[in-house]
Design a protein around this motif. Structure first.
Motif, PDB file in Angstrom:
ATOM      1  N   ARG A 111       0.875  -1.317   0.043  1.00 23.24           N
ATOM      2  CA  ARG A 111       0.158   0.108   0.138  1.00 23.24           C
ATOM      3  C   ARG A 111       0.869   1.312   0.112  1.00 23.24           C
ATOM      4  O   ARG A 111       0.498   2.440  -0.626  1.00 23.24           O
ATOM      5  CB  ARG A 111      -0.934   0.109   1.258  1.00 23.24           C
ATOM      6  CG  ARG A 111      -1.981  -0.981   1.214  1.00 23.24           C
ATOM      7  CD  ARG A 111      -3.130  -0.596   2.216  1.00 23.24           C
ATOM      8  NE  ARG A 111      -2.467  -0.640   3.350  1.00 23.24           N
ATOM      9  CZ  ARG A 111      -2.461  -1.847   4.450  1.00 23.24           C
ATOM     10  NH1 ARG A 111      -2.967  -2.957   3.748  1.00 23.24           N
ATOM     11  NH2 ARG A 111      -2.047  -1.729   5.592  1.00 23.24           N
ATOM     12  N   LEU A 112       2.105   1.297   0.649  1.00 24.28           N
ATOM     13  CA  LEU A 112       2.742   2.118   0.750  1.00 24.28           C
ATOM     14  C   LEU A 112       3.434   2.670  -0.570  1.00 24.28           C
ATOM     15  O   LEU A 112       3.612   3.993  -1.085  1.00 24.28           O
ATOM     16  CB  LEU A 112       3.965   2.178   1.521  1.00 24.28           C
ATOM     17  CG  LEU A 112       5.028   3.301   1.443  1.00 24.28           C
ATOM     18  CD1 LEU A 112       4.444   4.513   2.063  1.00 24.28           C
ATOM     19  CD2 LEU A 112       6.347   2.705   2.613  1.00 24.28           C
ATOM     20  N   GLU A 113       4.035   1.573  -1.357  1.00 19.84           N
ATOM     21  CA  GLU A 113       4.331   1.811  -2.811  1.00 19.84           C
ATOM     22  C   GLU A 113       3.287   2.584  -3.680  1.00 19.84           C
ATOM     23  O   GLU A 113       3.450   3.440  -4.329  1.00 19.84           O
ATOM     24  CB  GLU A 113       4.694   0.367  -3.343  1.00 19.84           C
ATOM     25  CG  GLU A 113       5.948   0.006  -2.499  1.00 19.84           C
ATOM     26  CD  GLU A 113       6.411  -1.446  -3.462  1.00 19.84           C
ATOM     27  OE1 GLU A 113       5.727  -1.956  -4.346  1.00 19.84           O
ATOM     28  OE2 GLU A 113       7.176  -1.930  -2.702  1.00 19.84           O
TER      29      GLU A 113
ATOM     30  N   GLY B 293       0.632   7.422  -6.518  1.00 20.24           N
ATOM     31  CA  GLY B 293      -0.197   8.296  -6.290  1.00 20.24           C
ATOM     32  C   GLY B 293       0.073   9.630  -5.911  1.00 20.24           C
ATOM     33  O   GLY B 293      -0.478  10.712  -6.752  1.00 20.24           O
ATOM     34  N   ILE B 294       0.873   9.764  -4.941  1.00 18.03           N
ATOM     35  CA  ILE B 294       1.333  11.207  -4.376  1.00 18.03           C
ATOM     36  C   ILE B 294       2.400  11.816  -5.459  1.00 18.03           C
ATOM     37  O   ILE B 294       2.335  12.872  -5.593  1.00 18.03           O
ATOM     38  CB  ILE B 294       1.939  10.948  -2.983  1.00 18.03           C
ATOM     39  CG1 ILE B 294       0.754  10.503  -2.068  1.00 18.03           C
ATOM     40  CG2 ILE B 294       2.489  12.301  -2.688  1.00 18.03           C
ATOM     41  CD1 ILE B 294       1.402  10.142  -0.746  1.00 18.03           C
ATOM     42  N   LEU B 295       3.442  11.116  -5.751  1.00 19.13           N
ATOM     43  CA  LEU B 295       4.553  11.830  -6.578  1.00 19.13           C
ATOM     44  C   LEU B 295       4.459  11.491  -8.132  1.00 19.13           C
ATOM     45  O   LEU B 295       5.146  11.965  -8.848  1.00 19.13           O
ATOM     46  CB  LEU B 295       5.704  10.747  -6.138  1.00 19.13           C
ATOM     47  CG  LEU B 295       6.118  10.691  -4.979  1.00 19.13           C
ATOM     48  CD1 LEU B 295       7.408   9.885  -4.604  1.00 19.13           C
ATOM     49  CD2 LEU B 295       6.347  11.892  -4.006  1.00 19.13           C
ATOM     50  N   CYS B 296       3.136  11.448  -8.640  1.00 20.71           N
ATOM     51  CA  CYS B 296       2.955  11.466 -10.084  1.00 20.71           C
ATOM     52  C   CYS B 296       2.761  12.772 -10.435  1.00 20.71           C
ATOM     53  O   CYS B 296       2.478  13.820  -9.747  1.00 20.71           O
ATOM     54  CB  CYS B 296       1.586  10.420 -10.236  1.00 20.71           C
ATOM     55  SG  CYS B 296       0.189  11.380  -9.704  1.00 20.71           S
TER      56      CYS B 296
ATOM     57  N   LEU C  14      -0.432  12.481 -14.828  1.00 17.84           N
ATOM     58  CA  LEU C  14      -0.775  11.278 -13.739  1.00 17.84           C
ATOM     59  C   LEU C  14       0.053  10.295 -14.026  1.00 17.84           C
ATOM     60  O   LEU C  14      -0.332   9.092 -13.771  1.00 17.84           O
ATOM     61  CB  LEU C  14      -2.229  11.158 -13.857  1.00 17.84           C
ATOM     62  CG  LEU C  14      -3.364  12.350 -13.709  1.00 17.84           C
ATOM     63  CD1 LEU C  14      -4.786  11.781 -13.864  1.00 17.84           C
ATOM     64  CD2 LEU C  14      -3.134  13.125 -12.368  1.00 17.84           C
ATOM     65  N   ASP C  15       1.180  10.460 -14.226  1.00 18.93           N
ATOM     66  CA  ASP C  15       2.210   9.214 -14.488  1.00 18.93           C
ATOM     67  C   ASP C  15       3.504   9.583 -13.749  1.00 18.93           C
ATOM     68  O   ASP C  15       3.904  11.072 -13.537  1.00 18.93           O
ATOM     69  CB  ASP C  15       2.697   9.065 -15.944  1.00 18.93           C
ATOM     70  CG  ASP C  15       3.240   7.700 -16.292  1.00 18.93           C
ATOM     71  OD1 ASP C  15       3.382   7.004 -15.155  1.00 18.93           O
ATOM     72  OD2 ASP C  15       3.545   7.332 -17.227  1.00 18.93           O
ATOM     73  N   LEU C  16       4.197   8.546 -13.182  1.00 20.46           N
ATOM     74  CA  LEU C  16       5.514   9.112 -12.546  1.00 20.46           C
ATOM     75  C   LEU C  16       6.482   9.531 -13.382  1.00 20.46           C
ATOM     76  O   LEU C  16       6.613   8.906 -14.545  1.00 20.46           O
ATOM     77  CB  LEU C  16       5.945   7.684 -12.004  1.00 20.46           C
ATOM     78  CG  LEU C  16       5.377   7.152 -10.539  1.00 20.46           C
ATOM     79  CD1 LEU C  16       5.701   5.813 -10.372  1.00 20.46           C
ATOM     80  CD2 LEU C  16       5.469   8.085  -9.604  1.00 20.46           C
TER      81      LEU C  16
END
Length: 402
Positions: free
Chosen positions: A47-49, A54-57, A62-64
């Motif tokens: 869940r952390l990954e 989702g936070i760093l996108c 909306l992509d890394l």
């Protein structure tokens, strides 16, 4: 006398933290709790990954991010491709670029890079598309290209046309057959006499690539492929097209070399570092164009104009951008002035340009050269150039004298 009250057993201290509480429970029941705790920890890590992804996108696509990461003054993240695209769109609309989340104004001076996010994204795990092993993002490309042993390579087959009439090939086949047999025998003798080196995990080509084999793969698979390669068993007529193509490429390379040497031997050569500033066309749709200041070369006045998507009415409606430039003579020549030129990146340029020569005979009736596409190596560099306040490149000119 009153009996003394019985002393109560001392109370055990409560655990000071949740870790001590879990440890106390584990000592009482060593069975399922450690297993349950490992499952919970694994679920928490997954869940952390996902949460980090989702936070760093990027706030736009909306992509890394794959490379650089920019942020506005409020901390919203954007990848470098979307950041330059926003600046280019704002430049074409003659507006100020804004953050898609908070609508605060962004520019190359106000936005800053976020190195912490870049390093965090590079450490996130990603699965190899060949062997399904998990690696950090920064080391995955090296693994897929050089180390993955399960990488599959598709062997492209050469399509040899059989529509050529055989009576026109008889004379060529006899010549090519002798050259081909000598070439194959030389390759085989060289391979047999050479000591086999230990296979390393690197990419290599087939030793029959000079006669048309397109295979390219790991070095440890080269021996198996060469043993089963069908190109040494083909006839001379089948490899005639491959040899003709290689000869054509060599002729083109030699022609470019000779042309460059001829241009460098000209008596009058000059170069100018240009800065093209944006302007607006006085039309119903205010399209933007770029224009340099006048400069002197070969005793004449010149300037360069550049357009964005010249054949499109509104360039802001397209995500693909193309920059077209035009060399214009502003002074009136006495006769015909034939000039050849090439555009290169220059010391202030931010995009790679391919070498492409152009020429035009300037006269009083034809003072404008035909528009030419700016030869960008990567099409995505157009937005990178448009994101700046001006276009910078170097113009090298050669005067053709009679």
């Amino acid at each position: 006398m009153a009996e003394a009250p019985e002393s109560e057993p001392p109370c055990e201290p409560l655990p000071s933290s949740s870790h001590e509480l879990v440890a106390a429970e584990v000592t009482e029941d060593e069975g399922p709790l450690p297993k349950r705790r490992r499952m919970l920890e694994a679920d928490a890590s997954e869940r952390l990954e996902y949460r980090l992804g989702g936070i760093l996108c990027c706030a736009v696509c909306l992509d890394l991010p794959q490379s650089a990461v920019y942020q506005c003054i409020n901390g919203h993240l954007m990848c470098v491709a979307c950041f330059t695209h926003l600046l280019a769109d704002a430049r074409l609309r003659e507006e100020s670029a804004t953050c898609p989340n908070c609508r605060v104004e962004i520019s190359k001076t106000s936005a800053s890079r976020n190195l912490a996010v870049e390093k965090t994204v590079s450490e996130l795990p990603l699965e190899c598309k060949y062997c399904t092993s998990v690696f950090p993002r920064h080391s995955l490309p090296n693994h897929e290209e050089n180390q993955c042993e399960e990488r599959s390579y598709k062997f492209s087959q050469l399509v040899v046309s059989h529509a050529v009439k055989r009576r026109y090939l008889d004379s060529l086949v006899r010549i090519v057959a002798g050259v081909y047999s000598l070439l194959v025998s030389a390759l085989r003798s060289t391979h047999c006499g050479r000591a086999r080196r230990p296979a390393r995990r690197r990419l290599t080509s087939c030793r029959f690539a000079c006669i048309g084999c397109p295979w390219r793969g790991p070095a440890h698979e080269g021996g198996a492929h060469e043993a089963a390669c069908a190109h040494p068993n083909k006839s001379a007529a089948e490899v005639l097209e491959v040899i003709a193509e290689r000869e054509r490429l060599s002729h083109e390379t030699m022609a470019v070399y000779n042309q460059v040497m001829d241009l460098l031997s000209y008596e009058k050569i000059t170069f100018t570092d240009l800065q093209l500033k944006p302007y607006r066309l006085d039309e119903f749709v205010h399209k933007m164009y770029y224009e340099s200041s006048r400069f002197t070369a070969f005793s004449h006045q010149w300037l360069v104009k550049a357009f964005v998507n010249r054949n499109q009415q509104d360039p802001t409606q397209s995500s693909e951008r193309e920059i077209t430039y035009q060399l214009i003579m502003k002074s009136k020549p006495m006769g015909t002035c034939t000039v050849q030129w090439v555009v290169v990146s220059g010391p202030l340029g931010e995009a790679r340009l391919a070498a492409r020569l152009a020429h035009h005979a300037f006269s009083e009736l034809q003072p404008d050269a035909p528009p030419a596409v700016l030869p960008l190596v990567r099409r995505s560099d157009a937005n990178r150039l448009l994101a700046n306040k001006a276009l910078h490149f170097r113009l090298i000119m050669f005067l053709c004298t009679k």
